[in-house]
Design a protein around this motif. Structure first.
Motif, PDB file in Angstrom:
ATOM      1  N   LEU A  85       0.704  -1.205   0.115  1.00  0.00           N
ATOM      2  CA  LEU A  85       0.140  -0.045  -0.012  1.00  0.00           C
ATOM      3  C   LEU A  85       0.981   1.181   0.042  1.00  0.00           C
ATOM      4  O   LEU A  85       1.887   1.080   0.576  1.00  0.00           O
ATOM      5  CB  LEU A  85      -0.981   0.143   1.310  1.00  0.00           C
ATOM      6  N   THR A  86       0.308   2.238  -0.611  1.00  0.00           N
ATOM      7  CA  THR A  86       1.103   3.644  -0.773  1.00  0.00           C
ATOM      8  C   THR A  86       0.646   4.343   0.638  1.00  0.00           C
ATOM      9  O   THR A  86      -0.232   3.689   1.372  1.00  0.00           O
ATOM     10  CB  THR A  86       0.641   4.476  -1.921  1.00  0.00           C
ATOM     11  N   LEU A  87       1.270   5.433   0.812  1.00  0.00           N
ATOM     12  CA  LEU A  87       0.649   6.251   2.234  1.00  0.00           C
ATOM     13  C   LEU A  87      -0.867   6.483   1.995  1.00  0.00           C
ATOM     14  O   LEU A  87      -1.655   6.364   2.974  1.00  0.00           O
ATOM     15  CB  LEU A  87       1.550   7.287   1.981  1.00  0.00           C
ATOM     16  N   LYS A  88      -1.045   6.862   0.539  1.00  0.00           N
ATOM     17  CA  LYS A  88      -2.604   7.150   0.428  1.00  0.00           C
ATOM     18  C   LYS A  88      -3.619   5.812   0.703  1.00  0.00           C
ATOM     19  O   LYS A  88      -4.514   5.973   1.176  1.00  0.00           O
ATOM     20  CB  LYS A  88      -2.775   7.420  -0.949  1.00  0.00           C
ATOM     21  N   GLY A  89      -3.075   4.568   0.305  1.00  0.00           N
ATOM     22  CA  GLY A  89      -3.683   3.283   0.702  1.00  0.00           C
ATOM     23  C   GLY A  89      -4.045   3.039   2.139  1.00  0.00           C
ATOM     24  O   GLY A  89      -4.815   2.525   2.628  1.00  0.00           O
ATOM     25  N   GLU A  90      -2.532   3.358   2.973  1.00  0.00           N
ATOM     26  CA  GLU A  90      -2.603   3.165   4.091  1.00  0.00           C
ATOM     27  C   GLU A  90      -3.574   3.916   4.855  1.00  0.00           C
ATOM     28  O   GLU A  90      -3.976   3.476   6.046  1.00  0.00           O
ATOM     29  CB  GLU A  90      -1.271   3.444   4.684  1.00  0.00           C
ATOM     30  N   LYS A  91      -3.752   5.056   4.508  1.00  0.00           N
ATOM     31  CA  LYS A  91      -4.741   5.971   4.997  1.00  0.00           C
ATOM     32  C   LYS A  91      -6.321   5.437   4.993  1.00  0.00           C
ATOM     33  O   LYS A  91      -7.262   6.007   5.681  1.00  0.00           O
ATOM     34  CB  LYS A  91      -4.877   7.492   4.766  1.00  0.00           C
ATOM     35  N   LEU A  92      -6.537   4.390   4.278  1.00  0.00           N
ATOM     36  CA  LEU A  92      -7.811   4.069   4.166  1.00  0.00           C
ATOM     37  C   LEU A  92      -8.040   2.960   5.231  1.00  0.00           C
ATOM     38  O   LEU A  92      -9.233   2.301   5.491  1.00  0.00           O
ATOM     39  CB  LEU A  92      -7.973   3.028   2.909  1.00  0.00           C
ATOM     40  N   GLU A  93      -6.916   2.553   5.828  1.00  0.00           N
ATOM     41  CA  GLU A  93      -7.211   1.467   7.032  1.00  0.00           C
ATOM     42  C   GLU A  93      -8.347   1.999   8.084  1.00  0.00           C
ATOM     43  O   GLU A  93      -9.290   1.037   8.239  1.00  0.00           O
ATOM     44  CB  GLU A  93      -5.921   1.152   7.881  1.00  0.00           C
ATOM     45  N   PRO A  94      -8.422   2.993   8.714  1.00  0.00           N
ATOM     46  CA  PRO A  94      -9.213   3.210   9.855  1.00  0.00           C
ATOM     47  C   PRO A  94     -10.773   3.363   8.944  1.00  0.00           C
ATOM     48  O   PRO A  94     -11.530   2.983   9.546  1.00  0.00           O
ATOM     49  CB  PRO A  94      -8.979   4.698  10.304  1.00  0.00           C
ATOM     50  N   ILE A  96     -11.982   1.479   6.276  1.00  0.00           N
ATOM     51  CA  ILE A  96     -12.173   0.316   5.983  1.00  0.00           C
ATOM     52  C   ILE A  96     -12.608  -0.647   7.341  1.00  0.00           C
ATOM     53  O   ILE A  96     -13.563  -1.364   7.444  1.00  0.00           O
ATOM     54  CB  ILE A  96     -11.071  -0.587   5.110  1.00  0.00           C
ATOM     55  N   ASN A  97     -11.959  -0.237   8.428  1.00  0.00           N
ATOM     56  CA  ASN A  97     -12.148  -0.921   9.697  1.00  0.00           C
ATOM     57  C   ASN A  97     -13.404  -0.406  10.336  1.00  0.00           C
ATOM     58  O   ASN A  97     -14.245  -1.454  10.867  1.00  0.00           O
ATOM     59  CB  ASN A  97     -10.959  -0.731  10.720  1.00  0.00           C
ATOM     60  N   GLU A  98     -13.607   0.651  10.057  1.00  0.00           N
ATOM     61  CA  GLU A  98     -14.840   1.385  10.481  1.00  0.00           C
ATOM     62  C   GLU A  98     -16.107   0.687   9.581  1.00  0.00           C
ATOM     63  O   GLU A  98     -17.141   0.241  10.312  1.00  0.00           O
ATOM     64  CB  GLU A  98     -15.235   2.836  10.469  1.00  0.00           C
ATOM     65  N   LEU A  99     -16.050   0.514   8.262  1.00  0.00           N
ATOM     66  CA  LEU A  99     -17.011  -0.235   7.643  1.00  0.00           C
ATOM     67  C   LEU A  99     -17.238  -1.823   7.804  1.00  0.00           C
ATOM     68  O   LEU A  99     -18.439  -2.264   8.098  1.00  0.00           O
ATOM     69  CB  LEU A  99     -16.638  -0.202   6.197  1.00  0.00           C
TER      70      LEU A  99
END
Length: 108
Positions: A85-94, A96-99
């Motif tokens: 994951l790029t930094l942009k992709g890593e920022k999706l973790e919270p 996706i976890n909330e979803l």
């Protein structure tokens, strides 16, 4: 056209752009599989039940083009390819976890 209608149209367009980047059927599963770190193509295939090779390639190319995933090719025989994951992709973790939490609560 009043300002409220213009704002809603532009918000809808922005949402559609977001869904174009991460809204593919397999996108979130791939991103989720990459949260722990880099994975080789075969590892991703095994981690995501039900995905076929063609779809995995297509989704990875789309995510790479949108700056979510980085593809690294090593000059080995056969070639080794790793995805992270790029930094942009890593920022999706919270997000996706909330979803995921929402799904546990509201989808049976």
């Amino acid at each position: 056209m009043d300002k409220k209608k213009i704002k809603k149209i532009s918000e809808r367009c922005a949402l559609q752009e977001i869904l174009d980047v991460i809204g593919g059927k397999w996108s979130m599963s791939i991103i989720y599989a990459l949260f722990p770190g880099k994975k080789r193509f075969g590892e991703l295939e095994r981690l995501i039940p039900g995905i076929n090779t063609r779809m995995l390639v297509k989704e990875l190319k789309n995510m790479e083009a949108n700056g979510i995933v980085t593809r690294t090719v090593f000059a080995t025989v056969p070639p080794t390819v790793e995805y992270t994951l790029t930094l942009k992709g890593e920022k999706l973790e919270p997000i996706i976890n909330e979803l995921y939490k929402w799904g546990l609560e509201h989808v049976s």
